[in-house]
Design a protein around this motif. Structure first.
Motif, short mmCIF file in Angstrom:
data_model
loop_
_atom_site.label_atom_id
_atom_site.label_comp_id
_atom_site.label_asym_id
_atom_site.label_seq_id
_atom_site.Cartn_x
_atom_site.Cartn_y
_atom_site.Cartn_z
N HIS A 130 0.85 -1.19 0.00
CA HIS A 130 0.00 0.00 0.00
C HIS A 130 0.89 1.25 0.00
N ILE A 131 0.62 2.18 -0.89
CA ILE A 131 1.44 3.38 -1.04
C ILE A 131 0.85 4.52 -0.22
N VAL A 132 1.68 5.14 0.60
CA VAL A 132 1.25 6.27 1.42
C VAL A 132 2.10 7.47 1.03
N GLU A 133 1.49 8.43 0.36
CA GLU A 133 2.23 9.61 -0.11
C GLU A 133 2.20 10.68 0.97
N LYS A 134 3.17 10.61 1.85
CA LYS A 134 3.24 11.56 2.96
C LYS A 134 4.59 11.39 3.64
N ALA A 135 5.03 12.43 4.35
CA ALA A 135 6.30 12.35 5.07
C ALA A 135 6.08 11.67 6.41
N ALA A 136 7.05 10.86 6.81
CA ALA A 136 7.02 10.24 8.13
C ALA A 136 7.52 11.25 9.16
N PRO A 137 6.99 11.23 10.40
CA PRO A 137 6.07 10.24 10.95
C PRO A 137 4.57 10.58 10.80
N LYS A 138 4.24 11.74 10.20
CA LYS A 138 2.82 12.08 10.04
C LYS A 138 2.09 11.04 9.21
N ALA A 139 2.82 10.36 8.35
CA ALA A 139 2.22 9.34 7.48
C ALA A 139 1.64 8.17 8.27
N PHE A 140 2.08 8.00 9.53
CA PHE A 140 1.65 6.84 10.31
C PHE A 140 0.20 6.97 10.78
N GLU A 141 -0.34 8.19 10.74
CA GLU A 141 -1.70 8.40 11.24
C GLU A 141 -2.69 7.55 10.44
N ASN A 142 -3.57 6.88 11.16
CA ASN A 142 -4.65 6.06 10.58
C ASN A 142 -4.17 4.78 9.90
N LEU A 143 -2.88 4.45 10.04
CA LEU A 143 -2.38 3.17 9.51
C LEU A 143 -2.47 2.10 10.60
N PRO A 144 -2.53 0.83 10.20
CA PRO A 144 -2.49 -0.25 11.20
C PRO A 144 -1.19 -0.19 12.00
N VAL A 145 -1.21 -0.66 13.22
CA VAL A 145 -0.02 -0.65 14.08
C VAL A 145 1.06 -1.53 13.45
N PRO A 146 2.28 -1.03 13.32
CA PRO A 146 3.34 -1.82 12.67
C PRO A 146 3.93 -2.86 13.61
N THR A 147 4.31 -4.00 13.05
CA THR A 147 5.09 -4.98 13.80
C THR A 147 6.57 -4.86 13.45
N HIS A 148 6.84 -4.32 12.25
CA HIS A 148 8.22 -4.18 11.76
C HIS A 148 8.32 -2.85 11.00
N ALA A 149 9.53 -2.32 10.92
CA ALA A 149 9.75 -1.10 10.14
C ALA A 149 11.15 -1.12 9.54
N PHE A 150 11.23 -0.64 8.29
CA PHE A 150 12.52 -0.47 7.63
C PHE A 150 12.67 1.02 7.32
N ILE A 151 13.79 1.59 7.71
CA ILE A 151 14.03 3.02 7.46
C ILE A 151 15.20 3.13 6.49
N GLY A 152 14.86 3.54 5.26
CA GLY A 152 15.90 3.73 4.25
C GLY A 152 16.18 5.19 4.01
N GLY A 153 15.23 6.05 4.41
CA GLY A 153 15.39 7.49 4.28
C GLY A 153 14.50 8.18 5.29
N SER A 154 15.00 9.23 5.94
CA SER A 154 14.24 9.87 7.02
C SER A 154 14.11 11.38 6.86
N SER A 155 14.78 11.98 5.86
CA SER A 155 14.72 13.43 5.62
C SER A 155 15.01 14.24 6.88
N GLY A 156 15.98 13.77 7.67
CA GLY A 156 16.39 14.51 8.86
C GLY A 156 15.50 14.30 10.07
N CYS A 157 14.53 13.42 9.99
CA CYS A 157 13.58 13.21 11.11
C CYS A 157 13.77 11.84 11.75
N LEU A 158 14.97 11.29 11.70
CA LEU A 158 15.19 9.92 12.15
C LEU A 158 14.75 9.70 13.59
N GLU A 159 15.19 10.58 14.52
CA GLU A 159 14.86 10.39 15.94
C GLU A 159 13.35 10.41 16.15
#
Length: 683
Positions: free
Chosen positions: A582-611
């Motif tokens: 499923h494609i979510v066109e939004k910047a993280a972490p705001k993109a997480f809103e209304n998504l199912p709770v994750p069990t796993h995450a891969f971070i390949g790019g964070s645009s300076g918002c890693l923490e």
């Protein structure tokens, strides 16, 4: 005739017993000592209560005037005076007395075996002996024995400022503390149960060096207290259970329930969950016919009831059983509670109960309500279909999309022989349309093309149809219940672990996680069945696609803010036909809103918002497993700093250097990939 049971409670086991008797329909009254105890009972659903401490004469009067058959003493094992009073009243009135005992010895034996506690456990047999032991110890004392004996304890401790007491949050407990000279912050008024972690926190907060507890078993949180003390290396004074020491015998909870059931001569409430097969009488099993003949009421969905040829089998002297058109377990429970004359209820389901979510829910509901549940299997449409096609079920995979989300095309990709249980023919059409886009139409001049798609409709009935589907028009004029069989010989040729060459991914100018780094990163994610993966900074979607291809049960959310990359994600999703991406066109972490709770995450790019991204992920799920790819030292430093601040825990750091070789003329020249740090973390 005396028929009720009087339970002297105020304990966990007393509340559980009362609940079980309610579910069994056995009349009872619960007696508790305090208003606080009555509120707890009422919150547990108990309404028949006597409130207040009673002398032996008062108990005798109640037993004489009320219709009680039996008294169950479920009071605390240390309430020996109360037990003596109850026994005396029962002896004088001739009322049967049953002691519901608490198993404390098992938990005490476990405590003795815990390493690190050998020298810190002090066993005593009385409150006076406990006081003597506490007085000899140095440092603050945490009393975990309630307020009953706090005056005796306080009188025996020379420095009362050492005493901290955890008691129930009621006025009686607080008054006893104040009478004993324990005030203010030295009183911890809380209602249990308490976890090991909460006990540890309290011990640390007051800097306790010794705790006092009773041998109170599971209901008293004995293990949680002992383990907290062991963790912090402090001493424990344990007052032994007087019932164990005296050798007095009682009954455990299950034994007590059985005794009461036998005394009242009441049979266990029972119900039958029965599969009727496809609905045609010739597929009824002998066991089903037998249960239908005994039934005095039959429940089932309207469509099932209408196919049921029940009256032909009725042996009831009063004629056919009552029919109620509902399959909702809780509606049926309520109906039976309000119509107690029905003693042989049956719920009927289409096909076999092992392939029916309704039967699964009913089994749970009636088991929890203390019913004896008999399960009668039926001949399923799936078995009929497989038999007619000559397909061995042990060589096949079965999935259901009936009322649930199911990535059918993902299973088709992986499984050679697949049975699908759709909700209806409309859903079956949509499944076919999706597969047609991927594999093309089912027929060509040479016969079946790539996959075989067969539909079984109304199996086992007079209107049965088995049809091979080669185009969408083949669904015309089909009505009724449907099962699909899809054969994909190409599935045998697929790699078990999907690995996509970089050149096969549509890339454009968007950065992409390289093939070798991708393989290792996905391996480090430890993806599980039914996992929910966030691919953050998804880029081309290389990680998302390979994760989606791993299992049809995995749901992947490709999170990307750049429009150019989103277009590539859409192209690659279509190319690899992964509907669970499923494609979510939004910047993280705001993109997480209304998504199912994750069990796993891969971070390949964070645009300076890693923490912020990592902290948000951990807030969503403390057990999440996160894999971060770091190309720059700055990103690596951010992760290490978070670990230093105890924000995260680093499980693994791997630096990967990959060097490919390309043929240039007669030679193979090195073509190095940028070094990458792969970091595995959790909260």
């Amino acid at each position: 005739m005396k028929s009720k049971i009087l339970i002297f409670g105020g304990t966990t086991e007393g509340r559980v017993l009362a609940s079980k008797l309610t579910n069994l329909g056995i009349e009872h009254v619960v007696s508790v000592a305090t208003e606080y105890g009555s509120r707890i009972e009422e919150n547990s659903g108990e309404n028949n209560l006597f409130v207040g401490r009673k002398k032996s004469e008062e108990i005798e009067e109640i037993l004489k005037n009320e219709e009680f058959l039996t008294v169950v003493d479920a009071t605390h094992p240390f309430a020996t005076d109360v037990t003596r009073t109850i026994k005396k009243a029962c002896s004088k009135t001739g009322i049967r007395y049953i002691r519901l005992s608490r198993n404390t010895k098992t938990f005490l034996d476990k405590a003795r075996k815990l390493s690190g506690l050998e020298d810190n456990l002090i066993f005593v047999t009385s409150i006076e002996e406990a006081v003597n032991s506490l007085e000899k110890e140095v440092g603050n004392i945490l009393l975990m024995t309630g307020s009953k004996d706090i005056l005796t304890i306080s009188n025996g401790i020379s420095d009362k400022q050492r005493i901290y007491a955890r008691v129930l949050p009621n006025s009686e407990s607080l008054s006893k503390c104040e009478e004993a000279g324990v005030f203010g912050k030295h009183i911890i008024a809380m209602q249990g149960p308490f976890s090991k972690q909460m006990n540890e926190a309290l011990i640390r907060e007051i800097n306790a060096k010794v705790i006092l507890t009773k041998e109170s078993g599971k209901a008293g949180g004995f293990s949680e207290k002992i383990e907290a003390a062991r963790e912090l290396g402090i001493k424990v004074v344990v007052i032994r259970n007087p019932e164990v020491l005296s050798g007095e015998e009682g009954y455990d909870l299950d034994e007590t329930v059985e005794i009461l059931k036998n005394l009242y001569g009441r049979n266990q409430k029972s119900i039958v969950l029965a599969g009727i097969g496809p609905g045609n009488r010739k597929y009824y099993t002998n066991e089903l016919i037998e249960e239908l003949q005994k039934a005095d009421i039959i429940f089932g969905a309207k469509s099932v009831i209408e196919r049921l040829e029940y009256p032909k089998f009725s042996n009831s002297k009063e004629g056919a059983a009552k029919i109620v058109k509902t399959y909702d377990a809780y509606e049926i429970l309520s109906y039976l509670e309000n119509h107690t004359k029905y003693v042989n209820p049956v719920i009927v389901y289409s096909g076999d109960i092992s392939l029916c979510s309704g039967a699964k829910k009913a089994l749970e509901a009636f088991t929890n309500a203390e019913y004896e549940v008999k399960k009668v299997s039926g001949i399923s449409s799936l078995c009929l279909f497989a038999g007619k096609l000559g397909i061995a079920l042990e060589d096949s995979t079965v999935v259901s999309s009936h009322g649930r989300k199911c990535n059918v095309e993902g299973y088709v990709r992986k499984e050679r022989k697949l049975f699908v249980l759709p909700s209806d023919i409309g859903e079956a059409r949509e499944i076919y349309k999706t597969l047609e886009k991927i594999y093309g139409k089912g027929y060509d001049n040479k016969g079946i093309n790539k996959i075989s798609f067969i539909a079984g409709i109304n199996l086992g009935s007079e209107s049965e149809v088995i049809r091979q589907i080669g185009c969408i028009e083949d669904f015309e004029n089909l009505t009724g219940k449907i099962i699909l069989f899809i054969n994909n010989d190409e599935a045998f040729k697929k790699s078990i672990i999907p690995s996509i060459a970089d050149d096969n991914i549509i890339r454009g100018q968007v950065p992409m996680t390289k093939e070798e780094i991708r393989a290792l990163s996905i391996a480090k994610l430890h993806l599980t069945k039914n996992a929910t993966l966030y691919d953050i900074g998804a880029g081309t979607g290389s990680i998302s696609i390979e994760a989606s291809l791993l299992s049809p049960s995995i749901e992947v959310y490709a999170i990307e803010k750049k429009r150019e990359a989103v277009k590539l994600l859409e192209e690659n999703r279509q190319k690899f036909a992964v509907s669970n991406m499923h494609i979510v066109e939004k910047a993280a972490p705001k993109a997480f809103e209304n998504l199912p709770v994750p069990t796993h995450a891969f971070i390949g790019g964070s645009s300076g918002c890693l923490e912020e991204i990592i902290e948000t992920l951990i807030a969503l799920n403390k057990e999440i497993r996160i894999v971060v790819n770091c190309v720059t030292l700055e990103t690596l430093t951010k992760v290490l700093n978070m670990a230093d601040n105890n924000t995260i825990q680093i499980l693994e750091i791997v630096q990967v250097n990959v060097c490919r070789y390309k043929k240039v003329g007669k030679y193979h020249m090195a073509d190095a990939v940028n070094p990458v740090y792969i970091i595995v973390i959790k909260g």
